[in-house]
Scaffold this active site. Structure first.
Site, PDB file in Angstrom:
ATOM      1  N   TYR A 146      -1.769   9.946   3.638  1.00  0.00           N
ATOM      2  CA  TYR A 146      -2.596   9.350   2.574  1.00  0.00           C
ATOM      3  C   TYR A 146      -4.079   9.559   2.886  1.00  0.00           C
ATOM      4  CZ  TYR A 146      -4.285   5.708  -0.660  1.00  0.00           C
ATOM      5  OH  TYR A 146      -4.934   5.014  -1.664  1.00  0.00           O
ATOM      6  N   LYS A 150      -6.454  12.176   0.891  1.00  0.00           N
ATOM      7  CA  LYS A 150      -7.594  11.721   0.083  1.00  0.00           C
ATOM      8  C   LYS A 150      -8.891  12.337   0.581  1.00  0.00           C
ATOM      9  CE  LYS A 150      -5.776   8.682  -2.895  1.00  0.00           C
ATOM     10  NZ  LYS A 150      -5.981   8.693  -4.339  1.00  0.00           N
ATOM     11  N   ARG A 187       2.087  -4.140  -0.842  1.00  0.00           N
ATOM     12  CA  ARG A 187       0.736  -4.467  -0.383  1.00  0.00           C
ATOM     13  C   ARG A 187       0.602  -5.977  -0.253  1.00  0.00           C
ATOM     14  NH1 ARG A 187      -2.631  -0.391  -4.168  1.00  0.00           N
ATOM     15  NH2 ARG A 187      -0.738  -0.539  -5.411  1.00  0.00           N
TER      16      ARG A 187
END
Ligand code: NAD
Ligand code: UDP
Length: 312
Positions: A146, A150, A187
């Site tokens: 991730y 990014k 999350r």
């Protein structure tokens, strides 16, 4: 008013669905593209009756052809449990998704905004994090698919801008929460709220002293729209987040109090490379966008708790 045609990738996800709704309310035509990996039709079902809204199943790792004025590129799983489920797919989504959307923007001369992340700062050694900080990222850890995906996407955005004059905007988004997070998203805010409403144990990873700064989704959407509207010479990256910082333990205590839950706190192992602290410096956003978050944690949590009460 000029009705713009806008593509939102990842539009059926948590943030994307709020963005689509706001863009439609502002009088635009919106094409929402999603492969439904972590998003769901349910998030945008209420928009389908609007003739200026279109929903398309598509995976951003393959090219997509359309004529639009603006592109918001949000397609990418954002929760650690989901982006770590298939790490190769995650990095492909970030990198190939960026290449495909930048190629599209170049061809049709559209403006394109990238949903980047505070994860580009990794486990930061500068506090609060300013945009000029290069970050402290493990390239081979659990979060790398991730974080590095990014980071590579940011590089691609800047290089398409420099080399091909594509009009780009990069938003570095800090932890955002609100209605339409998936109850099993994983999350922290959705986990704690769902656990508290069901009087289940609240799972704190580690000792709960790690910090995050939580932004309510409506504030983020306002920031993204303002960023898209800035003059072409402003590319970012710009931090979009709420600078009020809390420990994870403080968050758990707030959620228990606001829900009136009987839950107790339990400790679980801290995942590897979990950042110790995170807080945005939003000086740039405030200067360039005239933006700062308006909804503070308790107010946003109440709205989020109300949402989860209706769906659980
Ligand atoms: P989310 O998981 O709810 O939304 C992501 C959406 O992208 C989902 O609808 C998913 O199905 C879709 N998607 C994933 N892979 C795809 C692919 N290959 N092709 C097409 N669609 C795909 O997460 P979110 O919180 O709404 O995050 C949206 C964006 O904002 C992400 O890019 C994320 O990295 C970024 N971001 C979010 C936060 C946050 O706290 N919410 C923080 C930083 C950055
Ligand atoms: N966390 C936690 N319990 C949970 C989920 C997360 O204590 O049930 C912690 C996690 O270890 C991290 C913080 O909460 O320190 C934020 O995690 P999240 O997955 O929301 O986002 P991150 O900022 O780590 O990407």
């Amino acid at each position: 008013m000029i009705r713009k045609k806008i593509l939102v990738t990842g539009g059926a996800g948590f943030v994307g669905s709020h963005l689509c709704e706001r863009l439609l309310n502002d009088g635009n035509e919106v094409v929402c593209l999603d492969n439904y990996f972590t998003g769901q039709k349910q998030n945008v079902i209420h928009l389908l009756k609007n003739p200026f809204f279109e929903l398309i199943r598509h995976d951003v790792t393959t090219p997509f052809y359309i004529e639009v004025d603006e592109i918001y590129n949000l397609a990418c799983p954002a929760s650690p449990i989901h982006y770590q489920y298939n790490p190769i797919k995650t990095i492909k989504t970030s990198v190939m998704g960026a290449i495909n959307m930048l190629g599209l923007a170049k061809r049709i001369r559209a403006k394109v905004l990238q949903a980047s992340t505070s994860e580009v700062y990794g486990d930061p050694q500068i506090h609060p994090q300013v945009e000029t900080y290069w970050g402290n990222v493990n390239p081979i850890g659990e979060r790398s698919c991730y974080d590095e995906g990014k980071r590579a996407a940011e590089t691609l955005f800047i290089d398409y801008h420099k080399q091909n004059r594509v009009r780009i905007k990069i938003a570095r988004i800090f932890n955002t929460y609100g209605p339409r997070m998936h109850p099993h998203d994983g999350r922290v805010v959705s986990n704690f709220v769902v656990q508290a409403l069901q009087n289940q144990d609240i799972t704190i990873y580690g000792d709960g002293s790690q910090t995050r700064s939580f932004q309510y989704v409506d504030d983020l959407v306002e920031g993204m729209i303002r960023l898209m509207a800035t003059s072409d010479d402003f590319t970012g990256p710009v931090n979009l987040g709420n600078p009020n910082e809390f420990t994870i333990l403080e968050l758990a205590e707030k959620v228990i109090r606001l829900t009136g839950s009987k839950s107790t706190i339990v400790r679980m192992p801290l995942p590897p490379d979990d950042p110790v602290q995170r807080q945005p410096d939003i000086t740039l956003a405030s200067q360039v966008l005239g933006w700062e978050p308006e909804i503070q944690l308790e107010e946003g949590l109440v709205k989020t708790i109300d949402y989860f009460r209706t769906i659980l």
